[in-house]
Design an enzyme around this catalytic site. Structure first.
Site, short mmCIF file in Angstrom:
data_model
loop_
_atom_site.label_atom_id
_atom_site.label_comp_id
_atom_site.label_asym_id
_atom_site.label_seq_id
_atom_site.Cartn_x
_atom_site.Cartn_y
_atom_site.Cartn_z
N LYS A 14 0.84 -1.20 0.00
CA LYS A 14 0.00 0.00 0.00
C LYS A 14 0.88 1.25 0.00
O LYS A 14 0.70 2.14 -0.83
CB LYS A 14 -0.89 -0.03 1.24
CG LYS A 14 -2.11 0.83 1.17
CD LYS A 14 -2.97 0.63 2.43
CE LYS A 14 -3.82 -0.62 2.36
NZ LYS A 14 -4.42 -0.95 3.67
N ARG A 44 -3.20 3.07 8.42
CA ARG A 44 -3.55 1.91 7.58
C ARG A 44 -2.46 0.85 7.59
O ARG A 44 -1.28 1.16 7.50
CB ARG A 44 -3.78 2.35 6.13
CG ARG A 44 -4.57 3.63 6.00
CD ARG A 44 -4.63 4.15 4.57
NE ARG A 44 -5.30 3.26 3.65
CZ ARG A 44 -5.36 3.48 2.34
NH1 ARG A 44 -4.75 4.52 1.79
NH2 ARG A 44 -6.00 2.62 1.57
N GLY A 91 -7.99 -6.98 3.60
CA GLY A 91 -8.93 -7.02 4.72
C GLY A 91 -8.48 -7.83 5.93
O GLY A 91 -9.24 -8.02 6.86
N MET A 104 -5.87 -7.18 8.00
CA MET A 104 -5.40 -6.39 9.14
C MET A 104 -6.27 -5.14 9.26
O MET A 104 -7.28 -5.03 8.59
CB MET A 104 -3.93 -6.06 8.97
CG MET A 104 -3.05 -7.29 9.09
SD MET A 104 -1.33 -6.91 8.77
CE MET A 104 -1.35 -6.48 7.06
N ARG A 134 -3.26 -1.66 -6.63
CA ARG A 134 -2.46 -2.89 -6.62
C ARG A 134 -2.86 -3.70 -7.86
O ARG A 134 -3.89 -3.43 -8.47
CB ARG A 134 -2.71 -3.71 -5.35
CG ARG A 134 -4.16 -4.13 -5.19
CD ARG A 134 -4.38 -4.88 -3.88
NE ARG A 134 -5.79 -4.95 -3.59
CZ ARG A 134 -6.34 -4.85 -2.38
NH1 ARG A 134 -5.58 -4.67 -1.34
NH2 ARG A 134 -7.63 -4.94 -2.21
N HIS A 182 -3.77 -42.94 -4.95
CA HIS A 182 -3.94 -43.58 -6.24
C HIS A 182 -5.13 -42.99 -7.00
O HIS A 182 -5.03 -42.60 -8.16
CB HIS A 182 -4.15 -45.08 -6.03
CG HIS A 182 -4.31 -45.84 -7.28
ND1 HIS A 182 -3.26 -46.06 -8.15
CD2 HIS A 182 -5.41 -46.39 -7.85
CE1 HIS A 182 -3.71 -46.73 -9.18
NE2 HIS A 182 -5.00 -46.95 -9.04
N SER A 201 14.58 -41.65 -18.77
CA SER A 201 13.41 -40.90 -18.35
C SER A 201 13.29 -41.06 -16.84
O SER A 201 13.10 -42.17 -16.34
CB SER A 201 12.16 -41.42 -19.05
OG SER A 201 11.03 -40.74 -18.56
N CYS A 248 9.10 -38.22 -16.35
CA CYS A 248 7.72 -38.58 -16.63
C CYS A 248 6.91 -38.84 -15.37
O CYS A 248 5.89 -39.49 -15.41
CB CYS A 248 7.67 -39.81 -17.53
SG CYS A 248 8.38 -41.27 -16.77
N TYR A 269 13.12 -32.72 -21.88
CA TYR A 269 11.67 -32.57 -21.91
C TYR A 269 11.06 -33.00 -20.57
O TYR A 269 11.71 -33.67 -19.77
CB TYR A 269 11.06 -33.41 -23.05
CG TYR A 269 11.15 -34.89 -22.80
CD1 TYR A 269 10.14 -35.57 -22.11
CD2 TYR A 269 12.26 -35.63 -23.22
CE1 TYR A 269 10.25 -36.92 -21.84
CE2 TYR A 269 12.37 -36.98 -22.97
CZ TYR A 269 11.37 -37.62 -22.27
OH TYR A 269 11.47 -38.95 -21.98
P1 ADP Z 1 -7.78 -2.44 3.55
O1 ADP Z 1 -6.36 -2.83 3.48
O2 ADP Z 1 -8.61 -3.31 4.41
O3 ADP Z 1 -8.36 -2.18 2.18
P2 ADP Z 1 -7.41 0.39 3.79
O4 ADP Z 1 -6.22 0.85 4.54
O5 ADP Z 1 -7.27 0.40 2.32
O6 ADP Z 1 -7.82 -1.04 4.33
O7 ADP Z 1 -8.62 1.28 4.24
C1 ADP Z 1 -9.95 0.95 3.93
C2 ADP Z 1 -10.69 2.13 3.38
O8 ADP Z 1 -10.60 3.26 4.20
C3 ADP Z 1 -10.12 2.63 2.07
O9 ADP Z 1 -10.61 1.89 1.00
C4 ADP Z 1 -10.59 4.05 2.01
O10 ADP Z 1 -11.87 4.12 1.45
C5 ADP Z 1 -10.63 4.44 3.45
N1 ADP Z 1 -9.45 5.28 3.71
C6 ADP Z 1 -8.23 4.90 4.08
N2 ADP Z 1 -7.40 5.96 4.18
C7 ADP Z 1 -8.13 7.04 3.86
C8 ADP Z 1 -7.85 8.44 3.75
N3 ADP Z 1 -6.64 8.92 3.99
N4 ADP Z 1 -8.85 9.26 3.38
C9 ADP Z 1 -10.07 8.75 3.13
N5 ADP Z 1 -10.41 7.47 3.20
C10 ADP Z 1 -9.45 6.62 3.57
MG MG Z 2 -7.73 -1.05 0.82
#
Ligand code: ADP
Ligand code: MG
Ligand code: MG
Length: 862
Positions: free
Chosen positions: A21, A90, A99, A101, A330, A444, A752, A819, A839
């Site tokens: 990220k 984040r 999702g 963490m 990503r 098997h 082989s 093989c 091969y």
């Molecule tokens: P995850 O890894 O679970 O996707 P994120 O860190 O991407 O978690 O955060 C989830 C959501 O929170 C993001 O998709 C975004 O919509 C919102 N978010 C995160 N940082 C910001 C920010 N700086 N300003 C506005 N919204 C944010």
């Molecule tokens: Mg995200």
């Protein structure tokens, strides 16, 4: 040591340190895209955190505060200042763990900043809504207090105070929420923004070790020691007004690969509103109507990102008061079908070179394209009966049948067995899919099923079969023979009834993609095929000849089994001669039919390999039939069966050892091969037969057998007044053969490596028995990979390398391949490429995988 970075201090080359990220956010800043500013606490700091007893050190605090200066400067905002800075905190590991963490939004709010911001935004309701959300998220993530408590508190207060001014109720909710926090933790809710921040960073680091993150890493093979980075980023507000919103979109359709935006958004919402499912989002196409300029701008930026990262992107965005911000990008996850289409399209669009495109597709998912899959919507509605191990990829729908012979009577059958034996081959070949109660993914049943491209679920211990009542019991359900079930060899799931399928697709994109792989790869890719039908299939998938044709499998078909049974059970030469003559007729025809299908390509035929007792009748009625065929008393049949049984079949009287005792078996088979080849030659079919001797442990056996079969072949040439080129070579499947490969290579024209048996004999492990303990080896981290699925490079691989090197030194013309099951496994293929084999050979349904993996390996190792 540097622990904290600004978005201006790196890019995606630093993903190991900044996380996916953070690294991608910094990269977006670098190329001038609109992202809110921020700083990143590195994975280095996270590792240090875990090493030093899960405490944020004063050095780290100091560094965070230093970088915070930078953030305050570039944003013109300040923690608790007159223009207050609010941030999100984040999580973000080097490998994306969607999702898994935590993330905290709107950090920096307290009673004072809330008042100041209310004035700046001229909207105190909006600001206090942010404030309640912040308290709730912070309390949950940092202190583990259930967010539902805060939700219901808010709901209750608003319901009780309907007539009151809203802002007063908000302020009351905030006061009561803080009291709840104190009640649960014994602490005051932190008012200092800095204190909030340190506590948040601490919590995000800890979320690296929450249960679901640990499980996700285990399932996906992600290194536990990598750690997560923490992104601290200026907030933008998608819930500010009607010209604000938030969403997630892919730069192309991840399901079918179409070059169109695909995603969802919500106006007047903050990030978590979409995932939390509180409100139903709109498809991204609607944004085109609601905020056309924003839509166009987003579409343009999606392309910029796609071109820059040379891959389909999964992008999170927020719109604040008519201004677009990107918050994350990503490489997007996609279906196998989309993966191929996107790779091919990107070459045509000039974004990727062919080589880059080849590297974008995971070869392991390709078989799915040939089988189709269950419709995900239908799966949600289906009744899940239970779950076994995914034995062979694919899906199948059919009627439950508990016996092989009854499979024949039903057009759509799924064979459900306690465990499978060679006698089930026929049942397996006619069934849509197979379920076994015992045995793992290398059992098997699974191996055979995979070879036939059948879907298979193994080791489903939840099933109890009642053979007498012809029904099975599974998690409270009773399923009768003849009832429909649907099984998934991808997941191991077993559903009641018929689950809807998606279409299999071997379309122009896949053809083009495979043709590029074939251009680029070095390794040959052959198939393991025992029947003309297999050979036809594999050739269609792109196989370049047959690397292994197992003659014994031919005998499991129809009435042929009785011919070989008679041959085995005969005790005098006249009886045996008689049986062998019949066997010759059958084999000649089999070989002829296979040669015809692969016209012009090499066919390697392995002479009889398994212990003879595998062919013997097991059931009472079969023993009686045997007795009548041979005109012997039943008791004599039973005696002979006992005599033929090995104490340890894997190491018993089998393979070339049989030919030392009974040379006439291999002689007859060799005669069959050559007579069939000569017939083809007469008909103008181009044949390249190669005869392979199994289980050799030294040159002595090979010499003896070669002498015998060469003499027989010369007889055939003489009888027919014509000849043909052929080769004689060996399987390499015992450690001794590998150690003495230089000796053997003087007599062999090809090697082989039979890596299934070589793995068993090198490790001294029986594959079938290993299912009883292999899981424990994984649990305790003793084995990282499953040695029967992916070659044990350090041990078995060393013998392969040694065997190949010694063999080539003694005989530079030696052709060397493999093989075993490993021939269809990308990791193993990488090893064979590096070892310089000629091969690999694998089951027809793995040919595609092998072609793509061979191309990738060649590109990687070039
Ligand atoms: P995850 O890894 O679970 O996707 P994120 O860190 O991407 O978690 O955060 C989830 C959501 O929170 C993001 O998709 C975004 O919509 C919102 N978010 C995160 N940082 C910001 C920010 N700086 N300003 C506005 N919204 C944010
Ligand atoms: Mg995200
Ligand atoms: Mg073998």
């Amino acid at each position: 040591m540097k622990r904290v970075y600004g978005f201006n201090e790196g890019g995606k080359e630093l993903i190991d340190i900044l996380g996916g990220k953070g690294g991608n956010l910094a990269e977006m800043k670098r190329i001038g895209l609109p992202i809110p500013e921020g700083i990143i606490v590195s994975t280095t700091a996270c590792k240090e955190f875990f090493r030093d007893g899960k405490k944020i050190t004063s050095e780290l605090e100091k560094e965070i505060l230093e970088k915070l200066e930078y953030l305050q400067e570039v944003t013109g905002k300040k923690f608790e200042g007159n223009n207050p800075l609010l941030v999100s905190v984040r999580s973000g590991a080097p490998i994306s763990m969607p999702g898994m963490m935590d993330t905290i939004l709107n950090l920096g709010l307290n009673d004072v900043t809330a008042e100041k911001m209310s004035k700046i935004f001229n909207d105190e309701i909006f600001v206090h809504e942010l404030y309640t959300r912040f308290i709730q998220m912070f309390s949950e993530i940092v202190m583990g207090i259930e967010k539902e408590l805060f939700f219901s508190l808010k709901e209750k207060l608003f319901a009780e105070r309907k007539g009151e001014p809203k802002i007063d109720t908000y302020k009351l909710v905030i006061k009561k929420s803080k009291e709840l926090y104190k009640e649960k933790t014994g602490l005051n809710f932190p008012e200092s923004a800095k204190e909030q921040l340190f506590m948040a960073v601490n919590a995000i680091f800890n979320s690296w070790e929450n249960e679901r993150a640990i499980l996700y890493r285990k399932i996906n093979g992600i290194d536990d020691s990598m750690g997560t980075a923490v992104v601290i980023q200026e907030m933008v507000f998608g819930n500010r007004n009607d010209k604000s919103g938030t969403g997630v979109a892919f730069s192309r359709n991840p399901s079918n690969g179409e070059n169109e935006l695909f995603g969802e958004y919500l106006l007047k919402a903050q990030g978590e509103d979409i995932v939390a499912g509180i409100r139903t989002p709109e498809p991204i196409a609607r944004l085109h109507e609601q905020l056309p300029e924003i839509y166009d701008e987003f579409a343009r930026l999606a392309k910029v990102l796609e071109n820059h990262n040379k891959d389909m992107q999964d992008i999170e965005f927020t719109i604040e008061d008519g201004k677009l911000y990107l918050l994350q990008t990503r490489n997007g996850k996609r279906s196998p079908y989309a993966a191929v289409k996107i790779a091919v399209d990107m070459v045509h669009e000039g974004i990727l070179s062919k080589e880059e495109a080849i590297m974008k597709v995971d070869p392991n998912v390709l078989p799915q394209l040939l089988h189709g899959n269950f419709d995900p919507e239908a799966v949600k509605k289906a009744t899940l009966l239970g779950k076994g191990l995914p034995g062979s990829a694919g899906v199948a729908i059919g009627r439950v049948m508990f016996a092989s012979e009854r499979v024949e009577t039903r057009a759509l059958a799924i064979l459900v067995r306690e465990e499978t034996s060679p006698e089930d081959i026929k049942g397996i070949s006619q069934a849509q899919g197979i379920v076994t109660v015992k045995g793992g993914a290398t059992s098997h049943g699974a191996v055979v099923a995979r070879g036939m491209g059948k879907c298979c679920v193994t080791g489903c211990g939840e099933i109890q079969i009642n053979d007498i009542k012809r029904e099975m019991y599974i998690n409270g359900h009773t399923v009768k023979e003849g009832d429909f079930i649907s099984i998934s060899g991808y997941t191991g799931e077993i559903f009641l009834g018929k689950v809807k399928l998606t279409e299999p697709k071997f379309d122009d994109n896949l053809k083009e993609f495979v043709s590029w792989c074939k251009e680029i790869k070095r390794l040959g890719v052959r198939m393991n095929a025992d029947t003309p039908a297999d050979a036809f299939l594999g050739k269609g998938f792109g196989a370049e000849g047959i690397g292994l044709c197992r003659t014994e499998h031919m005998f499991f078909q129809k009435e042929k089994i009785w011919t070989i049974r008679s041959m085995i059970m005969s005790t005098n030469p006249i009886e045996r001669e008689e049986a062998l003559k019949k066997m010759l007729d059958l084999q000649r025809e089999d070989f002829y039919n296979i040669f015809k299908v692969v016209d012009g390509q090499i066919v390697i035929i392995r002479l009889l390999d398994p212990p003879l007792h595998e062919f013997l009748p097991k059931e009472e009625k079969d023993k009686e039939k045997m007795a009548s065929i041979l005109n012997l008393p039943l008791i004599e049949i039973e005696r002979r069966i006992r005599n033929l049984k090995d104490e340890n079949p894997m190491l018993g009287h089998r393979g070339c050892r049989l030919a030392v005792t009974y040379p006439e078996i291999y002689n007859t088979q060799a005669r069959g091969v050559i007579e069939a080849a000569l017939q083809c030659k007469r008909e103008g079919i181009n044949v390249k037969p190669e005869i392979m001797i199994p289980l050799i442990i030294g040159v002595g056996e090979l010499k003896f057998i070669k002498q015998n079969i060469t003499a027989e072949i010369n007889k055939v040439f003489e009888e027919q007044g014509m000849s043909i080129e052929y080769k004689i070579g060996t399987m390499m499947e015992t450690p001794r053969a590998c150690l003495l490969a230089d000796d053997i290579a003087k007599e062999a024209e090809f090697f082989s490596f039979g890596t299934n048996d070589l793995t068993q004999t090198t490790m001294g492990l029986s594959r079938d028995d290993s299912v009883k303990f292999i899981d424990d080896y994984h649990t305790h981290g003793i084995f990282k990979l499953e040695p029967f699925a992916s070659i044990d490079v350090r041990g078995v691989g060393k013998l392969v390398k040694l065997g190949a090197t010694l063999g080539r030194e003694a005989n530079p013309n030696l052709e060397i391949g493999i093989c075993g099951e490993h021939g269809g496994d990308p990791k193993s293929i990488d090893f064979f490429e590096k070892t310089g084999l000629d091969y690999v050979s694998c089951s027809p349904f793995r040919v595609l995988v092998a072609i793509v993996a061979a191309a990738q390996s060649h590109i990687r190792n070039k």
